[in-house]
Write an enzyme that holds these catalytic residues in place. Structure first.
Site, PDB file in Angstrom:
ATOM      1  N   GLU A 127      17.457 -21.154 -48.711  1.00  0.00           N
ATOM      2  CA  GLU A 127      18.457 -21.996 -48.054  1.00  0.00           C
ATOM      3  C   GLU A 127      17.779 -23.076 -47.223  1.00  0.00           C
ATOM      4  O   GLU A 127      16.627 -22.931 -46.821  1.00  0.00           O
ATOM      5  CB  GLU A 127      19.349 -21.148 -47.132  1.00  0.00           C
ATOM      6  N   HIS A 266      16.492 -15.013 -40.253  1.00  0.00           N
ATOM      7  CA  HIS A 266      16.996 -16.195 -39.570  1.00  0.00           C
ATOM      8  C   HIS A 266      18.430 -15.953 -39.128  1.00  0.00           C
ATOM      9  O   HIS A 266      19.096 -15.038 -39.586  1.00  0.00           O
ATOM     10  CB  HIS A 266      16.932 -17.425 -40.481  1.00  0.00           C
ATOM     11  N   ARG A 285      21.478  -7.991 -44.343  1.00  0.00           N
ATOM     12  CA  ARG A 285      21.864  -8.244 -42.956  1.00  0.00           C
ATOM     13  C   ARG A 285      21.349  -7.154 -42.035  1.00  0.00           C
ATOM     14  O   ARG A 285      21.281  -5.991 -42.420  1.00  0.00           O
ATOM     15  CB  ARG A 285      23.380  -8.375 -42.853  1.00  0.00           C
TER      16      ARG A 285
END
Length: 413
Positions: A127, A266, A285
């Site tokens: 990303e 992040h 996560r």
């Protein structure tokens, strides 16, 4: 009659809980500006529009928009195109809504086979986030020296990491990179695998101590006290609140970016950004989210190479051919982002043809778009989205003397 190669898109909007409510959301404002049929609900959050040629995040793909704003289905968007990518613009409201980590492709394939309900495809998901406003986020592990300092200053953090792991990390400072990574993994794993009850107890102690110091007028910047209180208010008792002591805290200026490679932890804290990613919905996560959390996989997969916050900032290169064009070309083949900043004094701007399909997003400005292969022009204003087929050039005529801010996502072949 051949299908058009350049046409406007109507895109899905995600209404995650962390979005701003109703018309206070920049996303809602973009939607209302670009779609005459859109109706904004003031009691619902508007988090992010999905500008996608694939079917990611359970929505999309984006649909071709006809005259008057009507939708005409998928049009030419689909897996047959040589450059199917995922491009979305995200305006964050909550301080830290998720703490996701993208997967390496090999691991994504393995996890997809093992647990497709949590890892819905076999692709990786690098990303990039480009700041539209001053933007704050966490990215990658801090230098070990900084983490060791936090272990000394924040006894609650030290308690969860454990004395042995903390000592190992301190001793690794004078050893090779492999020893550093091993010690850092040990520290992080101890924290993440702590019992929930113990985490809540230590976090409450830290919150109480910082609150008392703030009330007494003491400066708590050295331990990110104000940020810790804000995170705890939003996610009370969540282990992810301690992430600020492991990860680099970045504050990006508009135009600066973060590239988020595979296995790099992040989180986005606050500010507005444009985000582009590979065509995948896979993330692991760790906390600060109501979604599925996979701690064992997380601790095993992470890249434990420390770096400075400065090293995590990604800057664009200026085009040699176009003085208004900046190019964000990450070290992956999945996507490239182009930013066009055109002064309002211009009357016309040429969008160059590329050897891949692309999606263009109008953040500011109003234009009419035309192409040699189309007989009619397309009106684009703030929030408008345009699909551009491979090898198609587009001319944008400014309809008012206001600066343009445009982003374009593509795959340079």
């Amino acid at each position: 009659m051949a299908s058009p190669r350049v046409f406007p898109l109507s895109c899905a909007v995600q209404q995650y809980a962390w979005g701003k409510m109703g018309s206070s959301s920049e996303v809602a404002q973009l939607l209302a500006s670009s779609d005459p049929l859109a109706r904004i609900s003031e009691d619902k959050p508007y988090a992010e529009p999905i500008l996608s040629a694939g079917k990611m995040k359970g929505n999309g793909p984006a649909e071709k928009r006809g005259s008057g704003g009507s939708k005409e289905g998928e049009g030419s968007l689909g897996s047959s195109d040589p450059s199917v990518f995922y491009f979305d613009i995200i305006f964050f409201f909550s301080l830290l809504h998720i703490w996701p980590i993208s997967l390496l492709k090999e691991l994504a394939e393995k996890l997809h086979l093992q647990a497709p309900q949590h890892y819905p495809d076999a692709n990786h998901k690098p990303e990039m986030a480009i700041a539209l406003t001053p933007f704050q986020g966490l990215c990658g592990f801090r230098p070990v020296e900084e983490i060791v300092t936090f272990l000394k200053k924040v006894p609650e953090f030290q308690f969860l990491v454990g004395d042995n792991a903390a000592t190992q990390l301190k001793q690794s400072m004078n050893r090779d990179s492999q020893a550093v990574a091993s010690a850092l993994q040990n520290c992080f794993s101890h924290l993440m695998k702590s019992e929930k009850k113990v985490v809540v107890e230590q976090l409450n102690l830290l919150v109480k101590r910082i609150s008392q110091q703030v009330a007494a007028g003491n400066n708590v910047e050295d331990i990110y006290g104000e940020l810790l209180l804000q995170l705890h208010q939003q996610y009370p008792g969540d282990i992810g609140c301690f992430a600020i002591y492991f990860l680099n805290l970045l504050t990006l200026k508009p135009g600066e970016a973060m590239f988020l490679g595979a296995n790099v932890p992040h989180a986005y804290l606050k500010g507005d950004c444009v985000e582009c990613m590979a065509c995948s919905d896979n993330t692991v996560r760790a906390g600060l989210t109501p979604k599925f959390i996979d701690v064992p996989t997380l601790c095993e997969m992470l890249n434990y190479t420390p770096s400075t916050s400065k090293d995590r900032i990604f800057l664009p290169t200026r085009s040699q051919e176009d003085p208004y064009l900046s190019i964000y070309d990450p070290p992956v083949p999945d996507f490239t982002i182009m930013k066009m900043e055109v002064p309002g004094s211009m009357t016309e701007y040429k969008v160059l043809a590329l050897d891949s399909a692309s999606i263009l997003l109008m953040v500011h400005g109003t234009v009419t778009a035309s192409t040699p292969t189309a007989q009619t022009t397309i009106h684009l204003q703030r929030g408008g989205v345009l699909f551009i087929g491979a090898n198609e050039s587009v001319s944008l005529k400014l309809t008012e003397p206001k600066d343009l801010l445009i982003f374009r996502a593509c795959c340079l072949l």
